[in-house]
Each structure stands twice: as C-alpha cells, then as structure tokens.
Design a protein around this motif. Structure first.
Motif, PDB file in Angstrom:
ATOM      1  N   THR A 249      -9.148 -10.799  17.350  1.00  0.00           N
ATOM      2  CA  THR A 249      -9.970 -11.462  15.775  1.00  0.00           C
ATOM      3  C   THR A 249      -9.981 -10.776  15.366  1.00  0.00           C
ATOM      4  N   PRO A 250      -9.505 -10.341  14.195  1.00  0.00           N
ATOM      5  CA  PRO A 250     -10.720  -9.383  13.285  1.00  0.00           C
ATOM      6  C   PRO A 250     -11.044  -9.771  12.608  1.00  0.00           C
ATOM      7  N   PHE A 251     -12.231  -9.212  11.421  1.00  0.00           N
ATOM      8  CA  PHE A 251     -12.925  -9.940  11.011  1.00  0.00           C
ATOM      9  C   PHE A 251     -13.373  -9.654   9.320  1.00  0.00           C
ATOM     10  N   SER A 252     -12.048  -8.390   8.766  1.00  0.00           N
ATOM     11  CA  SER A 252     -11.855  -8.138   8.161  1.00  0.00           C
ATOM     12  C   SER A 252     -10.921  -7.519   7.828  1.00  0.00           C
ATOM     13  N   VAL A 253     -10.257  -7.295   6.222  1.00  0.00           N
ATOM     14  CA  VAL A 253      -8.715  -6.849   6.054  1.00  0.00           C
ATOM     15  C   VAL A 253      -8.256  -5.018   6.606  1.00  0.00           C
ATOM     16  N   SER A 254      -8.981  -4.528   6.848  1.00  0.00           N
ATOM     17  CA  SER A 254      -9.125  -3.673   7.853  1.00  0.00           C
ATOM     18  C   SER A 254      -9.337  -3.347   8.874  1.00  0.00           C
ATOM     19  N   ASP A 255      -9.661  -4.300   9.714  1.00  0.00           N
ATOM     20  CA  ASP A 255      -9.822  -4.366  11.050  1.00  0.00           C
ATOM     21  C   ASP A 255      -8.503  -5.033  11.245  1.00  0.00           C
ATOM     22  N   LEU A 256      -7.933  -5.807  10.197  1.00  0.00           N
ATOM     23  CA  LEU A 256      -6.624  -6.988  10.306  1.00  0.00           C
ATOM     24  C   LEU A 256      -5.285  -5.340  10.826  1.00  0.00           C
TER      25      LEU A 256
ATOM     26  N   MET B  10     -28.280  -8.119  16.143  1.00  0.00           N
ATOM     27  CA  MET B  10     -27.210  -8.276  17.836  1.00  0.00           C
ATOM     28  C   MET B  10     -25.670  -7.730  17.181  1.00  0.00           C
ATOM     29  N   LEU B  11     -24.734  -8.183  16.117  1.00  0.00           N
ATOM     30  CA  LEU B  11     -23.910  -8.077  16.098  1.00  0.00           C
ATOM     31  C   LEU B  11     -23.387  -6.129  16.640  1.00  0.00           C
ATOM     32  N   ARG B  12     -24.480  -5.468  16.939  1.00  0.00           N
ATOM     33  CA  ARG B  12     -24.193  -4.155  16.362  1.00  0.00           C
ATOM     34  C   ARG B  12     -24.210  -4.131  18.185  1.00  0.00           C
ATOM     35  N   GLN B  13     -25.054  -4.558  18.766  1.00  0.00           N
ATOM     36  CA  GLN B  13     -25.039  -4.020  20.569  1.00  0.00           C
ATOM     37  C   GLN B  13     -24.226  -4.600  20.829  1.00  0.00           C
ATOM     38  N   LEU B  14     -23.112  -5.506  19.871  1.00  0.00           N
ATOM     39  CA  LEU B  14     -21.748  -6.157  20.871  1.00  0.00           C
ATOM     40  C   LEU B  14     -20.153  -4.747  20.108  1.00  0.00           C
ATOM     41  N   GLU B  15     -20.900  -4.141  19.539  1.00  0.00           N
ATOM     42  CA  GLU B  15     -19.186  -3.505  19.223  1.00  0.00           C
ATOM     43  C   GLU B  15     -18.575  -3.215  20.803  1.00  0.00           C
ATOM     44  N   LEU B  16     -17.121  -3.206  20.331  1.00  0.00           N
ATOM     45  CA  LEU B  16     -16.370  -1.808  20.814  1.00  0.00           C
ATOM     46  C   LEU B  16     -15.825  -0.716  19.544  1.00  0.00           C
ATOM     47  N   THR B  17     -15.158   0.051  20.350  1.00  0.00           N
ATOM     48  CA  THR B  17     -15.088   1.485  18.564  1.00  0.00           C
ATOM     49  C   THR B  17     -13.741   1.247  19.436  1.00  0.00           C
ATOM     50  N   ARG B  18     -12.262   1.597  18.036  1.00  0.00           N
ATOM     51  CA  ARG B  18     -11.833   1.508  17.970  1.00  0.00           C
ATOM     52  C   ARG B  18     -10.720   1.847  19.155  1.00  0.00           C
ATOM     53  N   GLN B  19     -11.167   3.212  19.360  1.00  0.00           N
ATOM     54  CA  GLN B  19     -10.785   3.680  20.609  1.00  0.00           C
ATOM     55  C   GLN B  19     -10.066   2.883  22.185  1.00  0.00           C
ATOM     56  N   GLU B  20     -11.492   2.754  22.341  1.00  0.00           N
ATOM     57  CA  GLU B  20     -11.824   1.223  22.977  1.00  0.00           C
ATOM     58  C   GLU B  20     -11.477   0.428  22.895  1.00  0.00           C
ATOM     59  N   PHE B  21     -10.830  -0.317  22.198  1.00  0.00           N
ATOM     60  CA  PHE B  21      -9.793  -1.443  21.844  1.00  0.00           C
ATOM     61  C   PHE B  21      -8.533  -0.921  21.727  1.00  0.00           C
ATOM     62  N   ILE B  22      -7.737   0.679  21.693  1.00  0.00           N
ATOM     63  CA  ILE B  22      -6.701   0.958  21.668  1.00  0.00           C
ATOM     64  C   ILE B  22      -6.469   0.690  22.943  1.00  0.00           C
ATOM     65  N   ASP B  23      -8.148   1.559  23.846  1.00  0.00           N
ATOM     66  CA  ASP B  23      -7.396   2.201  25.621  1.00  0.00           C
ATOM     67  C   ASP B  23      -7.241   0.327  26.460  1.00  0.00           C
ATOM     68  N   LEU B  24      -7.631  -0.927  25.345  1.00  0.00           N
ATOM     69  CA  LEU B  24      -8.502  -1.805  26.169  1.00  0.00           C
ATOM     70  C   LEU B  24      -6.324  -2.882  26.366  1.00  0.00           C
ATOM     71  N   SER B  25      -5.755  -2.522  25.196  1.00  0.00           N
ATOM     72  CA  SER B  25      -4.878  -3.035  25.019  1.00  0.00           C
ATOM     73  C   SER B  25      -3.233  -2.063  25.517  1.00  0.00           C
ATOM     74  N   HIS B  26      -4.312  -0.851  25.869  1.00  0.00           N
ATOM     75  CA  HIS B  26      -2.945  -0.369  26.661  1.00  0.00           C
ATOM     76  C   HIS B  26      -2.990  -0.682  27.954  1.00  0.00           C
ATOM     77  N   TYR B  27      -4.313  -1.498  28.807  1.00  0.00           N
ATOM     78  CA  TYR B  27      -4.440  -1.603  30.103  1.00  0.00           C
ATOM     79  C   TYR B  27      -4.080  -3.241  30.375  1.00  0.00           C
TER      80      TYR B  27
ATOM     81  N   ASN C 122     -20.613  -3.896   8.380  1.00  0.00           N
ATOM     82  CA  ASN C 122     -19.563  -4.048   7.107  1.00  0.00           C
ATOM     83  C   ASN C 122     -19.161  -5.662   7.274  1.00  0.00           C
ATOM     84  N   LEU C 123     -20.121  -5.948   7.678  1.00  0.00           N
ATOM     85  CA  LEU C 123     -19.385  -7.748   8.702  1.00  0.00           C
ATOM     86  C   LEU C 123     -20.586  -8.079   7.747  1.00  0.00           C
ATOM     87  N   VAL C 124     -21.940  -8.256   8.193  1.00  0.00           N
ATOM     88  CA  VAL C 124     -22.912  -9.241   7.668  1.00  0.00           C
ATOM     89  C   VAL C 124     -24.247  -7.859   6.928  1.00  0.00           C
ATOM     90  N   ILE C 125     -24.982  -8.592   5.764  1.00  0.00           N
ATOM     91  CA  ILE C 125     -26.027  -8.143   4.787  1.00  0.00           C
ATOM     92  C   ILE C 125     -26.762  -7.578   6.195  1.00  0.00           C
TER      93      ILE C 125
END
Length: 298
Positions: A121-128, A93-110, A70-73
C-alpha cells in the motif's frame, strides 16, 4: 438529485487479473495476508512474515510503503487503539515502522523466489510511483485514500489493477471514487473492499451484508478487508459474496507495535484460510440442479 449509477453496465462475472490469478465471482477467493507494519521496521522480521504467509497458503503478502516525515505532521496525535499500545506521537511511531526502499525491493525479489505475490500500500504519489517501477502486479489503496484524488488518479494512470478499501467512507464517497475509474475507462481494473475502520472490529459490527451491496451496486469484484481478531469472518465474508480477503497477521500477538494484538498468528491464519476454502466448497454452484448424492432419495 438521485445520482445515476454505473449498474447498467454490469457484467455477471467481472474479473480482474493479479499476476497469473483471475480474481472475481466463480474464482477461488484471493487471500491477501496483511503484514502491514508488523515487521516493526526490521527486515529480518519482514522476511519471516513472507515465509509465514506462504506456509499458511495465502495468495499474496502485503506491506505498507511510506516515509513518516512526508506522511504526517509533527506532533500528530495517535488513534485510541495506538495509544493503548503506548504510542502517543504518530510521526514517531511510524518512523520506527519504516523499511527502506531497497528493503522493499529485496522483499519483492524474495516473494518471487518463494512464489507468493508481493503487494504493498503506497501512502503518497511518490510511493506509488516507486511500486510501479518495482513492477508490482497490483496497487492496494488504504481506506483514507479513497478520497485522495491525486493518489487515486495516479493509481488509475498506472494501468495496474487497483484494490481499494472503503473503511469510514460514505456511500457517496464510494460512488465518487468508482466514478473516477468509470470516467477513465478503468472499471475493469478495480476491486472494491468493504472495510470497517476500527481496530479491532467487533464481530457484531463487521457488517458483512455490505459486501453483497457493493457487488450489486458496482460492476467490480467485491471483497473484505478484515480488521476483526477472529478466524471465522473470512468464511462468513465468502458466504456474503467476497471474492478477495485481506487479513492482518503477525509472528506474535504480544509483540510491541500498533497492529499485533488484532492480527492472527500462524496457526490462526492457517485456520482462517482453511475455513475460507471450506466455505467456498460449501457455497458450490448457484444453479440448482439434481446432484448425484440426491439420486437415491429422489
């Protein structure tokens, strides 16, 4: 025609609350350890970065939330500093650097468990919107999005504190972004970071004098998003008026990936934070008064 500024509404001590921390003049510098994408898309490395940031004494650890599709063409080129690391296709490059949304939730809990603030940092309205649903304490906007008005407007409407970087922006563009917050009655939630969008930023181009200019021009706390590879710049930025610092860090500078080589390793990050605290102590109080250590000589 000369633009009118918001400067007449200046408060001598503008402050913003992030979690349980008050951020602004007179407060300890708020230090954000920027993990970014230095987890290389691996959740276990992201956990280790959280632990490192906590050991080093950072106030917050920050990641980046995006979906490459969604971020780059397709076939979007990479920047020169990314090419130097062997990356020639931005989306790949960015595809290899993604984490899933569940992983971000788990990170925030940790992060809550180990008592360090989770930021991203969100890079889209849906990410925000995802981050708002996660109940984060603040939103961090990357420099390119200071002119991304749909994202800027959604950040304002979130009612959360917003930390916005200003790398590669003109003063007119910064003025316009600050006006967006002012027009929505949201200036009290904005923190503005000076930033040089060069990776790494040479020390002689850090242009730290801009920090004081931002602090004087706008009624918001000013800080520095530090892309140098140095440990000294945080302390220098504090002496220039920074109340917030953001600094990239990594488990190992030799790891593959676009940002590792200008990021600080653990001992360097600890030194960076120690030097910031020493600079705060050295800055002291701006009011001139006779100190106890001067009595004898007087």
């Amino acid at each position: 025609m000369q633009r009118s500024r918001i400067r007449p509404y200046w408060s001598s001590s503008p402050k913003v609350c992030i979690g349980d921390r008050s951020v602004g003049p007179g407060e300890p510098t708020y230090i954000i350890a920027e993990a970014g994408v230095n987890h290389n898309g691996k959740f276990d490395l992201a956990i280790k970065l959280v632990e490192l940031a906590k050991r080093a004494g950072a106030d917050a650890v920050k990641f980046q939330v995006f979906t490459a599709e969604n971020l780059v063409i397709s076939n979007a080129p990479t920047a020169n500093y990314q090419k130097e690391q062997g990356h020639n296709d931005q989306r790949d490059m960015l595809r290899q650097l993604e984490l899933t949304r569940q992983e971000f939730i788990d990170l925030s809990h940790y992060c809550r468990e180990v008592r360090i603030e989770f930021l991203a940092t969100p890079f889209s309205v849906s990410d925000l919107e995802f981050l708002v649903e996660m109940d984060v304490s603040a939103i961090k906007l990357a420099s390119p999005d200071l002119v991304n008005y749909p994202l800027l407007e959604r950040a304002i409407s979130s009612k959360l504190p917003v930390i916005a970087s200003s790398g590669a922006c003109t003063l007119d563009e910064i003025d316009a972004a600050v006006d967006c917050f002012a027009n929505r009655g949201a200036l009290s939630r904005l923190i503005l970071l000076h930033c040089i969008s060069s990776y790494p930023t040479p020390l002689d181009q850090a242009n730290l004098s801009v920090i004081g200019n931002l602090a004087n021009r706008y009624p918001v706390p000013a800080g520095f998003s530090d892309h140098t590879a140095e440990t000294l710049t945080g302390a220098l930025a504090v002496s220039a008026g920074a109340t917030v610092l953001e600094k990239h860090f990594t488990l190992d500078r030799t790891m593959p990936g676009p940002d590792h080589r200008f990021s600080l390793e653990e001992d360097q990050l600890k030194q960076y934070i120690t030097m910031v605290r020493e600079a705060e102590a050295a800055m002291g109080n701006p009011l001139r008064k006779l100190l106890e250590c001067e009595y004898e000589v007087r």
